[in-house]
Design an enzyme around this catalytic site. Sequence first.
Site, PDB file in Angstrom:
ATOM      1  N   CYS A 110      35.290  42.598  42.208  1.00 36.36           N
ATOM      2  CA  CYS A 110      34.558  41.980  43.360  1.00 36.36           C
ATOM      3  C   CYS A 110      33.335  43.195  43.689  1.00 36.36           C
ATOM      4  CB  CYS A 110      35.405  41.548  44.191  1.00 36.36           C
ATOM      5  SG  CYS A 110      36.789  40.616  43.758  1.00 36.36           S
ATOM      6  N   HIS A 147      31.238  34.201  48.593  1.00 34.23           N
ATOM      7  CA  HIS A 147      31.532  35.207  48.065  1.00 34.23           C
ATOM      8  C   HIS A 147      31.736  35.028  46.643  1.00 34.23           C
ATOM      9  CE1 HIS A 147      33.529  38.597  46.707  1.00 34.23           C
ATOM     10  NE2 HIS A 147      35.017  38.302  46.945  1.00 34.23           N
TER      11      HIS A 147
END
Lengths: 137, 386
Positions: B83, B332
């Site tokens: 991420c 996200h």
Amino acid sequence: MEHKVAHDWRLRGQRYRLEGEVCEHCGNKIFPPRDICPECHQPAKKPYTLSGRGEVYSFSTLSSAPEGFEAYAPYTVALIKLAEGPMLTAQLTDVAPNEVTIGMPVEMVTRRIRTQGEDGVITYGYKFRPALVAHAQ
Amino acid sequence: MRDVAIIGVGQTPVGEHWTTSIRHLAFEAASHALRDANIDKVDAVYVGNMLSGEITGQSHLGALVVDFMALNGVEALRIESACASGAAALRVGYLAIASELADLVLVLGVEKMTDTSGRQTTAMLAMAADAEYEVSQGISFVALNALLMRRYMHEYGWQRQDFANFAINAHANGMHNPNAMFHMKISPEAYAQAAMIAEPVGLLDASPVCDGAAAVVLAPARYAHILSPAPVKIRASAVGTMPLAVHDRKDPLTLESARLSAQRAYKQADVQPGDIDFFEMHDAFSIMAALSLEASGFADKGQGVRLALDGDIMLQGRLPTGTMGGLKARGHPVGATGIYQIVESVLQLRGLAGPNQVGNAHLGMAQNIGGSGATVITHILEAMDE
């Protein structure tokens, strides 16, 4: 994700017996094995089998499971602090989710972890259940 | 070494882009950034992405992106650090210019997450964890965060509801960001009643799966004012790491990687946490927000939740966070998130954040967290006055 037979086979010592290592320089117990001591950074290759006794450091029950584990939901995963020091991640078994507490003594058992359809490989490994006998500290 | 500046930014709205493929998302953000920088050529393109191969079957994004931008021949690489892939790509672009190996660099973050089912995407995201000793036990990212959150509540005596303001603040800020995924205020009651995914993590503790792309153009700071009317200097760029698996960390409730990354960044920029005007933090889960605030020196250990409870993280607070919605409300899109944080920071520093503008925004910090924290990348940005 599809599991590979060779992957399961090469981890059999860890999955079935909790085979780790002990650092001959500082005495640190290591699981999973990594051949270098994270404490003193010296080589650590001496095999050491952990007792499988420990306690619950934290836990959570998954109502929505990732692909490959749907059939088992809901199940409870936990961080287990082993008596010899290392921590590991495992499912809890033989216990209702609402009976689990932080600090609960647990012990390792061998259980089916997952199957991959009727013709697929069945993966076995460690899970932890509430300790049947109080641990001698 | 020379100073590096951002001279252009671009982004696509974050959401479920059923009609747009990964190449077109990338192209849209990249062309916005090049137009903003008023240039049409760069020396190198670095693409931050985590899961394109797994989700869309398309790997090799560096070459793909320059191909679809008609920039064939230009140096191009894909950068992956879970991420934190977006910030990792920025780190590489920063190194390229700081080391004088390139003069103009395009850094892109892109992720297309909605081409697979939720369960499949969940399983793919878990690839950022330890495959042999975490994922093999049926763990998901939600579950890892649940294990941390429960232990945190146990050790420091917090209740689940004490975390509510992280989500409430993010959603309030997302309301005025046209590129945010959610334009929906939430209440403390909604937080309390949210469905549990893995107790104590509920639906409103978790950032959404989504698609998006964001891009920035980098140039040597000494030419920045010639190229851009409002350049932003990268005052610090720092990476910290810690063990991949949560269970291998000495203290799972300390984000040692974030501490290292933030301390290195403060040292590079020669600033203190108190000098930071706003913080684009990695609130993928409420517990990550709390741990990141603590590790970055904004709160004492076990007290990160206090900043949310006391309103310090609001736009008018002591340390505004997630000023354009954060991961929770902006969304996200994993490999793109680190660049969204930078684009939003640049908008704040240029004074272009609209109703979400932070007063006297001069120094901003963005922190991108990979996996459950094994990689943390912090950037400190500063408005460049003439």
